[in-house]
Design a protein around this motif. Sequence first.
Motif, PDB file in Angstrom:
ATOM      1  N   ILE A   1      -4.012 -13.613  -9.577  1.00 34.70           N
ATOM      2  CA  ILE A   1      -4.223 -12.780 -10.770  1.00 34.70           C
ATOM      3  C   ILE A   1      -4.647 -11.369 -10.375  1.00 34.70           C
ATOM      4  O   ILE A   1      -4.138 -10.377 -10.916  1.00 34.70           O
ATOM      5  N   VAL A   2      -5.529 -11.266  -9.399  1.00 32.63           N
ATOM      6  CA  VAL A   2      -5.972  -9.940  -8.928  1.00 32.63           C
ATOM      7  C   VAL A   2      -4.790  -9.182  -8.320  1.00 32.63           C
ATOM      8  O   VAL A   2      -4.605  -7.984  -8.587  1.00 32.63           O
ATOM      9  N   ALA A   3      -3.976  -9.864  -7.522  1.00 22.43           N
ATOM     10  CA  ALA A   3      -2.803  -9.222  -6.914  1.00 22.43           C
ATOM     11  C   ALA A   3      -1.804  -8.785  -7.984  1.00 22.43           C
ATOM     12  O   ALA A   3      -1.192  -7.716  -7.874  1.00 22.43           O
ATOM     13  N   ALA A   4      -1.631  -9.598  -9.012  1.00 22.01           N
ATOM     14  CA  ALA A   4      -0.716  -9.245 -10.105  1.00 22.01           C
ATOM     15  C   ALA A   4      -1.221  -8.019 -10.850  1.00 22.01           C
ATOM     16  O   ALA A   4      -0.429  -7.139 -11.223  1.00 22.01           O
ATOM     17  N   GLN A   5      -2.518  -7.938 -11.066  1.00 23.52           N
ATOM     18  CA  GLN A   5      -3.089  -6.766 -11.740  1.00 23.52           C
ATOM     19  C   GLN A   5      -2.892  -5.510 -10.893  1.00 23.52           C
ATOM     20  O   GLN A   5      -2.554  -4.443 -11.419  1.00 23.52           O
ATOM     21  N   ARG A   6      -3.094  -5.654  -9.580  1.00 21.46           N
ATOM     22  CA  ARG A   6      -2.911  -4.512  -8.676  1.00 21.46           C
ATOM     23  C   ARG A   6      -1.449  -4.048  -8.691  1.00 21.46           C
ATOM     24  O   ARG A   6      -1.184  -2.846  -8.752  1.00 21.46           O
ATOM     25  N   LEU A   7      -0.529  -4.988  -8.646  1.00 26.48           N
ATOM     26  CA  LEU A   7       0.890  -4.636  -8.687  1.00 26.48           C
ATOM     27  C   LEU A   7       1.248  -4.000 -10.025  1.00 26.48           C
ATOM     28  O   LEU A   7       1.994  -3.012 -10.086  1.00 26.48           O
ATOM     29  N   SER A   8       0.686  -4.518 -11.093  1.00 28.79           N
ATOM     30  CA  SER A   8       0.916  -3.962 -12.421  1.00 28.79           C
ATOM     31  C   SER A   8       0.469  -2.498 -12.486  1.00 28.79           C
ATOM     32  O   SER A   8       1.182  -1.638 -13.011  1.00 28.79           O
ATOM     33  N   GLU A   9      -0.687  -2.207 -11.943  1.00 26.83           N
ATOM     34  CA  GLU A   9      -1.197  -0.824 -11.937  1.00 26.83           C
ATOM     35  C   GLU A   9      -0.327   0.085 -11.076  1.00 26.83           C
ATOM     36  O   GLU A   9      -0.075   1.236 -11.438  1.00 26.83           O
ATOM     37  N   ALA A  10       0.132  -0.431  -9.935  1.00 25.70           N
ATOM     38  CA  ALA A  10       0.995   0.371  -9.068  1.00 25.70           C
ATOM     39  C   ALA A  10       2.311   0.705  -9.774  1.00 25.70           C
ATOM     40  O   ALA A  10       2.787   1.845  -9.714  1.00 25.70           O
ATOM     41  N   LEU A  11       2.897  -0.281 -10.429  1.00 33.47           N
ATOM     42  CA  LEU A  11       4.140  -0.044 -11.169  1.00 33.47           C
ATOM     43  C   LEU A  11       3.922   0.923 -12.328  1.00 33.47           C
ATOM     44  O   LEU A  11       4.746   1.821 -12.561  1.00 33.47           O
ATOM     45  N   ARG A  12       2.834   0.748 -13.046  1.00 32.81           N
ATOM     46  CA  ARG A  12       2.532   1.636 -14.179  1.00 32.81           C
ATOM     47  C   ARG A  12       2.406   3.081 -13.704  1.00 32.81           C
ATOM     48  O   ARG A  12       2.978   4.000 -14.296  1.00 32.81           O
ATOM     49  N   ALA A  13       1.677   3.298 -12.595  1.00 36.72           N
ATOM     50  CA  ALA A  13       1.483   4.654 -12.079  1.00 36.72           C
ATOM     51  C   ALA A  13       2.814   5.273 -11.642  1.00 36.72           C
ATOM     52  O   ALA A  13       3.099   6.442 -11.951  1.00 36.72           O
ATOM     53  N   GLU A  14       3.631   4.494 -10.946  1.00 34.83           N
ATOM     54  CA  GLU A  14       4.921   5.022 -10.509  1.00 34.83           C
ATOM     55  C   GLU A  14       5.824   5.295 -11.709  1.00 34.83           C
ATOM     56  O   GLU A  14       6.512   6.324 -11.751  1.00 34.83           O
ATOM     57  N   ASN A  15       5.814   4.411 -12.688  1.00 33.62           N
ATOM     58  CA  ASN A  15       6.631   4.619 -13.890  1.00 33.62           C
ATOM     59  C   ASN A  15       6.229   5.896 -14.611  1.00 33.62           C
ATOM     60  O   ASN A  15       7.093   6.628 -15.114  1.00 33.62           O
ATOM     61  N   GLU A  16       4.937   6.160 -14.696  1.00 31.78           N
ATOM     62  CA  GLU A  16       4.486   7.385 -15.356  1.00 31.78           C
ATOM     63  C   GLU A  16       4.996   8.621 -14.619  1.00 31.78           C
ATOM     64  O   GLU A  16       5.457   9.579 -15.242  1.00 31.78           O
ATOM     65  N   ALA A  17       4.920   8.593 -13.282  1.00 30.99           N
ATOM     66  CA  ALA A  17       5.417   9.728 -12.497  1.00 30.99           C
ATOM     67  C   ALA A  17       6.926   9.877 -12.661  1.00 30.99           C
ATOM     68  O   ALA A  17       7.434  10.991 -12.822  1.00 30.99           O
ATOM     69  N   LEU A  18       7.648   8.770 -12.625  1.00 31.68           N
ATOM     70  CA  LEU A  18       9.104   8.832 -12.786  1.00 31.68           C
ATOM     71  C   LEU A  18       9.499   9.305 -14.181  1.00 31.68           C
ATOM     72  O   LEU A  18      10.474  10.038 -14.335  1.00 31.68           O
ATOM     73  N   ALA A  19       8.763   8.891 -15.189  1.00 32.43           N
ATOM     74  CA  ALA A  19       9.061   9.319 -16.559  1.00 32.43           C
ATOM     75  C   ALA A  19       8.895  10.835 -16.701  1.00 32.43           C
ATOM     76  O   ALA A  19       9.632  11.474 -17.457  1.00 32.43           O
ATOM     77  N   ARG A  20       7.950  11.408 -15.964  1.00 38.94           N
ATOM     78  CA  ARG A  20       7.739  12.866 -15.966  1.00 38.94           C
ATOM     79  C   ARG A  20       8.705  13.574 -15.027  1.00 38.94           C
ATOM     80  O   ARG A  20       8.679  14.797 -14.931  1.00 38.94           O
ATOM     81  N   LEU A  21       9.514  12.795 -14.313  1.00 38.68           N
ATOM     82  CA  LEU A  21      10.396  13.297 -13.260  1.00 38.68           C
ATOM     83  C   LEU A  21       9.602  14.024 -12.178  1.00 38.68           C
ATOM     84  O   LEU A  21      10.082  14.970 -11.556  1.00 38.68           O
TER      85      LEU A  21
ATOM     86  N   LEU B   1       8.964  13.561  -8.988  1.00 34.45           N
ATOM     87  CA  LEU B   1       9.468  12.737  -7.895  1.00 34.45           C
ATOM     88  C   LEU B   1       8.582  12.786  -6.662  1.00 34.45           C
ATOM     89  O   LEU B   1       8.525  11.822  -5.901  1.00 34.45           O
ATOM     90  N   ASN B   2       7.846  13.882  -6.465  1.00 34.10           N
ATOM     91  CA  ASN B   2       6.911  13.939  -5.336  1.00 34.10           C
ATOM     92  C   ASN B   2       5.790  12.926  -5.518  1.00 34.10           C
ATOM     93  O   ASN B   2       5.427  12.209  -4.579  1.00 34.10           O
ATOM     94  N   SER B   3       5.230  12.867  -6.705  1.00 32.21           N
ATOM     95  CA  SER B   3       4.168  11.897  -6.975  1.00 32.21           C
ATOM     96  C   SER B   3       4.697  10.473  -6.898  1.00 32.21           C
ATOM     97  O   SER B   3       4.039   9.585  -6.359  1.00 32.21           O
ATOM     98  N   ALA B   4       5.885  10.255  -7.427  1.00 32.54           N
ATOM     99  CA  ALA B   4       6.486   8.919  -7.382  1.00 32.54           C
ATOM    100  C   ALA B   4       6.709   8.477  -5.943  1.00 32.54           C
ATOM    101  O   ALA B   4       6.438   7.327  -5.589  1.00 32.54           O
ATOM    102  N   ALA B   5       7.161   9.398  -5.098  1.00 33.50           N
ATOM    103  CA  ALA B   5       7.379   9.066  -3.691  1.00 33.50           C
ATOM    104  C   ALA B   5       6.059   8.742  -3.005  1.00 33.50           C
ATOM    105  O   ALA B   5       5.984   7.825  -2.176  1.00 33.50           O
ATOM    106  N   ALA B   6       5.004   9.454  -3.368  1.00 39.98           N
ATOM    107  CA  ALA B   6       3.692   9.192  -2.776  1.00 39.98           C
ATOM    108  C   ALA B   6       3.155   7.821  -3.192  1.00 39.98           C
ATOM    109  O   ALA B   6       2.331   7.237  -2.489  1.00 39.98           O
ATOM    110  N   LEU B   7       3.633   7.305  -4.317  1.00 39.05           N
ATOM    111  CA  LEU B   7       3.174   6.001  -4.809  1.00 39.05           C
ATOM    112  C   LEU B   7       3.997   4.835  -4.264  1.00 39.05           C
ATOM    113  O   LEU B   7       3.685   3.678  -4.537  1.00 39.05           O
TER     114      LEU B   7
END
Length: 131
Positions: free
Chosen positions: A6-26, A28-34
């Motif tokens: 459950i902890v690992a799933a939450q961590r993965l969920s947060e990582a995906l959410r952060a990358e999705n937010e960067a990608l939605a803003r286009l 790409l530098n932040s998305a690559a860093a994530l």
Amino acid sequence: MMQPLIVAAQRLSEALRAENEALARLDLNSAAALALPKQQASDAFAAAFDAANRTNSKAVGPDRAKAEELAGRLRDLGAENRRLLERAIALQSRVIETIAGATRPAGPGTYGERGRQRDGRHQPLSISSRA
């Protein structure tokens, strides 16, 4: 044994959410860093999932509800991540094609009315061949 999953799933969920937010803003530098944190979270989730399977751990009670909620969230975030990554790749491809096209030398051009050359650097050329 379900708590690490459950902890690992939450961590993965947060990582995906952060990358999705960067990608939605286009952004790409932040998305690559994530990308590395997302990969690490994905690896940790896979390891926790394998450990839970090896020990036949089952989610019961509140853990089951939390696991189902996280599974749905991961499914949705993963689908969104894929869509946003495909959009970013398509955009980057168009940028690269535009830059590459701008660096190509001018072609022979085309002919306009009365045989005048419109574009290009070469003078008109006519070739006749008889068999």
